[in-house]
Design a protein around this motif. Sequence first.
Motif, PDB file in Angstrom:
ATOM      1  N   ASN A 162       0.823  -1.208   0.000  1.00  0.00           N
ATOM      2  CA  ASN A 162       0.000   0.000   0.000  1.00  0.00           C
ATOM      3  C   ASN A 162       0.861   1.264   0.000  1.00  0.00           C
ATOM      4  O   ASN A 162       0.565   2.235  -0.702  1.00  0.00           O
ATOM      5  CB  ASN A 162      -0.929  -0.001   1.224  1.00  0.00           C
ATOM      6  CG  ASN A 162      -2.130  -0.906   1.036  1.00  0.00           C
ATOM      7  OD1 ASN A 162      -2.786  -0.875   0.011  1.00  0.00           O
ATOM      8  ND2 ASN A 162      -2.411  -1.728   2.019  1.00  0.00           N
ATOM      9  N   CYS A 163       1.924   1.253   0.785  1.00  0.00           N
ATOM     10  CA  CYS A 163       2.808   2.415   0.838  1.00  0.00           C
ATOM     11  C   CYS A 163       3.464   2.671  -0.518  1.00  0.00           C
ATOM     12  O   CYS A 163       3.574   3.822  -0.965  1.00  0.00           O
ATOM     13  CB  CYS A 163       3.881   2.217   1.911  1.00  0.00           C
ATOM     14  SG  CYS A 163       3.282   2.365   3.606  1.00  0.00           S
ATOM     15  N   CYS A 182      -1.566   5.312   4.249  1.00  0.00           N
ATOM     16  CA  CYS A 182      -1.701   3.857   4.337  1.00  0.00           C
ATOM     17  C   CYS A 182      -2.570   3.477   5.527  1.00  0.00           C
ATOM     18  O   CYS A 182      -3.438   2.595   5.425  1.00  0.00           O
ATOM     19  CB  CYS A 182      -0.326   3.209   4.456  1.00  0.00           C
ATOM     20  SG  CYS A 182      -0.363   1.410   4.634  1.00  0.00           S
TER      21      CYS A 182
END
Length: 241
Positions: A162-163, A182
């Motif tokens: 996600n990051c 995130c």
Amino acid sequence: MNVNGDGKLRILLVDENRLQCDLYAKYLLSYPQIIAADRACSVAQAGKLLRANTYHVMVISLAVRGNDTMTLLDSMRTGRIHRPEIVIVTAGIFDDNTLRALQRLGVSYLLEMPCSSEALLQCIRTLVSALKPEIRQLDLLYEWLVSKGCSPMRLGTRYLVNCVSICMQDNTLSLKEVYIACAQQCDTTFQNVESAVRSLKDCQKLCDALNSCAAGKLTNGKIIRLLAERKEIWINSSMNG
């Protein structure tokens, strides 16, 4: 497929076996692109959830009491209830009459039971990737991280994907801003994201793969930036097996 603006998927699991549903949900949520895995133990409950939410994938057992599964699928076909883009029906066996009926109702995939959590996730990933190429790209990152020793059941693996996705969309964000975004996506805290991503540096194979591409100490921020800015590290490796 109308995926959330953040590219995340919402899954609905429908099965009278609550324990099985819970086991599936826990495993599915380890995959970074799945943001929610709601459960329903009856068709009536599933109908309520479908009216109140938008789901991208529904996995429903044919063995739900009575013939209610067919009734729900028919309601989707006629537009009385919102139909997820992907509908997977599970059963121990599919006879010819049932197969024809499900085909007429527009079911995406028929999955024979028993089925492991890993097999269900792979089925969903395959179907989604065929419809959404941008999700496939992050899928390659996920596969690469797992191949480098990052456990799919560790939150750090999910958060790192996600990051990297957030950083790919806006490379001007600071590491703190990436973590905050995130945390918002994953319904957790900044501290949890930071700690989980930091723990991934225990994966020696991952560090070895990235140390050869980076100068100096391998920090959390450097890992995220490197994976976001040099996609060839994981795309080429994944595609070449």
